[in-house]
Every structure is written in C-alpha cells, then in structure tokens.
Design an enzyme around this catalytic site. Structure first.
Site, PDB file in Angstrom:
ATOM      1  CG  HIS A  13      -2.322   4.396   5.319  1.00  0.00           C
ATOM      2  ND1 HIS A  13      -1.822   3.916   4.004  1.00  0.00           N
ATOM      3  CD2 HIS A  13      -2.388   2.906   6.169  1.00  0.00           C
ATOM      4  CE1 HIS A  13      -1.945   2.873   4.058  1.00  0.00           C
ATOM      5  NE2 HIS A  13      -2.494   1.994   4.636  1.00  0.00           N
ATOM      6  CG  HIS A  57      -6.964   0.502   1.784  1.00  0.00           C
ATOM      7  ND1 HIS A  57      -5.501   1.546   0.602  1.00  0.00           N
ATOM      8  CD2 HIS A  57      -5.612   0.097   2.223  1.00  0.00           C
ATOM      9  CE1 HIS A  57      -4.010   0.687   0.807  1.00  0.00           C
ATOM     10  NE2 HIS A  57      -4.145   0.429   2.026  1.00  0.00           N
ATOM     11  CB  CYS A  90      -0.947  -0.318   1.407  1.00  0.00           C
ATOM     12  SG  CYS A  90      -1.871  -1.700   1.154  1.00  0.00           S
ATOM     13  CG  PHE A 147       0.244  -6.153   4.738  1.00  0.00           C
ATOM     14  CD1 PHE A 147      -0.278  -4.844   5.291  1.00  0.00           C
ATOM     15  CD2 PHE A 147      -0.499  -6.981   3.797  1.00  0.00           C
ATOM     16  CE1 PHE A 147      -1.795  -5.674   6.183  1.00  0.00           C
ATOM     17  CE2 PHE A 147      -2.175  -7.234   4.248  1.00  0.00           C
ATOM     18  CZ  PHE A 147      -3.066  -6.018   5.390  1.00  0.00           C
ATOM     19  CD  GLU A 169      -2.387   7.063   9.842  1.00  0.00           C
ATOM     20  OE1 GLU A 169      -1.872   7.799   8.420  1.00  0.00           O
ATOM     21  OE2 GLU A 169      -3.108   6.405   9.681  1.00  0.00           O
ATOM     22  CE  LYS A 183      -5.919   4.156   2.630  1.00  0.00           C
ATOM     23  NZ  LYS A 183      -5.241   5.455   2.610  1.00  0.00           N
TER      24      LYS A 183
END
Length: 423
Positions: free
Chosen positions: A314, A350, A174, A409, A324, A345
């Site tokens: 994010h 996403h 991502c 990831f 975050e 998002k």
C-alpha cells in the site's frame, strides 16, 4: 475461513485483459514503461490555480487526456472526469481481452461489472454547488446527480457493452477497487458470471479534496520539489501525493477463457479482507487488520508464506509505511527479507479508490515479465522500514506469486494474491 476462502467450486479465475489510465500514461504500455524507468508523475497542480493559501499545491495528474478518444463528445460532456477515466480504462481492458466488439456468442447475462470509487464525481459536485450558491437552484444541471454518484461508472460501462450480469460499485476509500476485484472474483467462483469487468476510478484533484486532505496533515507539502515528494519507506516521508486515473481488469473463468482462446495474463488465487475496528483514519500499530487480510489471501491461495516473491505495498509515503512493513514481517517471517516489497505510489501518487486496480495491473505485469518497478525517492533509511524496497532501481527476477495490499480510511483492508500463468 469466511473472509479468506473460496467457494470450493473449483472455478478458477484468470485475468484476460487489463487497461489503465494513470499519471504516467493514458494506456498500458506507456504507464508500464514509465514505471520501470522510475518516472515520477508528480508536478504542480495544473487543472486549477492552487494559491499560496493551499498548503499543498502538488499532485499526480493524468496528462493530455482526451475523452473524445474513447467516447462521443456529447457523452463526454455528460460524464464527470471520474467516469471518463473509467470508460477509457475499460476500453483498453476490453481491447486487451479481444472483446472490444463483445462477440455474439457471449451471454450478456453472464458478463458483469464491479467498479469502485472512493469519492465519485467530486469535481461535478464542487462545480454544481458553486452554481447553486451563485445562480440559484434553477441553474443546477439535470445531469448533476448521475454525474456525481459513485456507482455511475459501473452503470455506464455495462451500458456501453450490454453487460447484464452483476453490476454495482464498491466504496471503501482506498480499498475500493481492490474490493471490486475480489467481489468480481467471487461472482465467477460462485457460478454467477463467466466474465467480470472489475476495477476503479478516481478524479479527486479538486480544491475541496486537496484542502480536506491537507487539513488532515495527510499529504506531502514538498511543493518546491514535487517529483521527490512521494517517498514511501524513506525516513523523511511527510505524506502522500494525491493522484487520479482508473484501471480495469477483465476477469474470466479459466475454462471460458481457454475455450475462446484468450491470452491469459495471470491468475487471481486469493482474496483476503478484514476490518481494523480501530480508528477512522489510522491503522493499529501492530497492523493486525493488514496481517489478517494477507493471511486470508495466502490461505485461499493454498500457499505458504515462503512462496511469496513480491509484495506491491500500500506504501503511501506516510507513517503507516512502518506499520505495513511490520505486518508483512509478521505474516511472512524470514521470507520478508528475501522478497521485494515495492511501492509504485512513489511514481503514480495515491489514486485513492483506483489505487488497488492500478497496482493489480502492476503485479500482473511483474508476474508476466519478471521486472519489478523501483520505489523512487529514497534518501535515508528508516530503521522501522528495513526490507528490500527496490530503492536502487527496477529489479529483474522471476516472480511466481505476489501480493497486492490496499488499505482504506475506516479500517478497510484487502490483499489480493496473484499467480503467474504458466499455461
């Protein structure tokens, strides 16, 4: 300062063109208007029948996309949907930059492409694998490999406009397209190019991908109410909603942009990157990798934390939203309570490898217009998420410096710092 500082060359990098294809619209204007209006792009999956066997049956799909609006029919048939999106976003970006014809005066060896994708042409892979099992190896398409490999979009873009500078793909889940923007910025700063087309693309709303993420318990299962499923920072968030689309930025050395009379949209002033070295999917609880990336971006930009006005988080609508939030508070201190930290998002879902560039587009628009899109679907506060997320609708305020976070990831972290262009 190896992961956050520039070259010291004095070569400044600006954005002179942008293009997006998103679940909210197939062009810049439609996407931006939908974001400000707080529109959700989520619905029940339409591209294939997600039966009751699938615990997740919702997604943010690109709607009414016609690849032949951007390429010949023969080309479209030889490109996976992931590359069709990439080409379309690049067309928009080149037109936005006034480069749709690439003027003869530009040196093609000084114009490159870095285009990321987390997964590549997974739709083609699933289709061709089924063909192999059902009909044998002789029925596998000779276009299978070039349709599937993640780097092919960068190659196709370069061929379309004869862009002969640095050319490759970034693959970091991502964070892929955020890495692409940062890497392309470096090529210009290092004097290796004057222009770069940077971005990312993803088309992963397929049975295998949805089943895989669902098996990880990473996605929302609000199948009965898709529009409210993506709810970053809300106490009752239960996973992300998968999206698709692409985005492209034309990055340009400032003097070059001025010389050709380009319309400068924003300046890229910081690129911070780090690795968590912690877990294959989860960030550490203190968000130390995210903190490091943000600090590096601010250091390169030469600004103090109290100069930040907006953070495009994010913000995936997972438990990591609290991590975050903690990281932003650690980096910005009290300033964190004075800014807006929003997650688009909540509306786009996403986009995985294309998320970073779509959100860089959002940040550039915020800098230009002073309008910050909302974070929709808020119902109940999470005590661990106690900042201003624009839950009450779009916010209007001047923004001079903004950060855009992208985490992938594998522990890949990127923070881009963009500054408003005031001429």
């Amino acid at each position: 300062m190896s992961n956050g500082s520039g070259t010291g060359s004095g070569r400044r990098v600006v954005i002179s063109g942008m293009g997006v294809v998103s679940p909210l619209g197939n062009d810049n204007e439609t996407t931006w208007e939908a974001l400000l209006a707080g529109t959700s792009g989520a619905d029940t999956i339409q591209a294939w029948e997600a039966t009751e066997d699938f615990t997740v049956r919702i997604a943010c799909e690109v709607k009414d996309f016609e690849p032949e609006d951007f390429m010949e029919r023969k080309e479209a048939r030889r490109y996976d949907r992931v590359s069709q999106f990439a080409i379309a976003s690049a067309v928009h970006a080149m037109e936005s930059a006034g480069l749709e014809g690439v003027p003869d005066g530009l040196d093609p060896a000084r114009f490159g492409v870095v285009f990321g994708s987390g997964i590549g042409g997974i739709g083609t892979f699933e289709e061709q694998h089924k063909r192999l099992l059902e009909s044998g190896p002789g029925r596998v398409s000779p276009f299978f490999i070039p349709m599937f490999i993640p780097d092919i979009s960068a190659g196709l873009i370069s061929m379309r406009w004869n862009l002969q500078g640095p050319n490759y793909a970034t693959v970091s889940a991502c964070a892929s397209s955020a890495h692409a923007i940062g890497a392309a910025t470096r090529h210009i700063q290092n004097g290796e190019a004057d222009l770069m087309l940077a971005g990312g693309t993803e088309a992963t709303i397929t049975p295998m991908t949805v089943a895989g993420f669902a098996a990880m318990k990473a996605m929302s299962t609000r199948n009965d109410d898709p529009a409210t499923a993506s709810r970053p920072f809300d106490k009752h968030r239960d996973g992300f909603v998968i999206g698709e689309g692409a985005g492209a930025l034309v990055l340009e050395e400032l003097g070059h942009a001025r010389a050709r009379g380009a319309d400068i949209l924003a300046e890229v002033v910081g690129y911070g990157l780090s690795g968590d070295a912690y877990h294959i999917t989860a960030p550490p609880e203190d968000g130390r990798g995210a903190q490091q990336a943000m600090r590096f971006a601010l250091e390169e930009a030469g600004v103090a934390p109290d100069e930040v006005d907006y953070v495009n988080a994010h913000g995936t609508s997972t438990m990591a939203d609290a991590i975050e939030t903690h990281a932003v508070k650690e980096v910005l201190g009290e300033r964190a309570y004075e800014i807006v930290m929003g997650s688009t998002k909540s509306m786009t879902g996403h986009l995985l490898g294309a998320a970073g560039v779509l959100e860089a587009f959002v940040v550039a628009q915020v800098l230009r217009t002073g309008h910050i899109p909302p974070t929709i679907n808020f119902e109940e506060a999470d005590p661990a998420c106690d900042l201003e997320y624009a839950h009450d609708g779009a916010v209007e305020r001047p923004v001079k410096l903004a950060l855009s976070n992208s985490f992938g990831f594998g522990g890949h972290n990127v923070c881009l710092a963009l500054r408003r262009w005031d001429g």
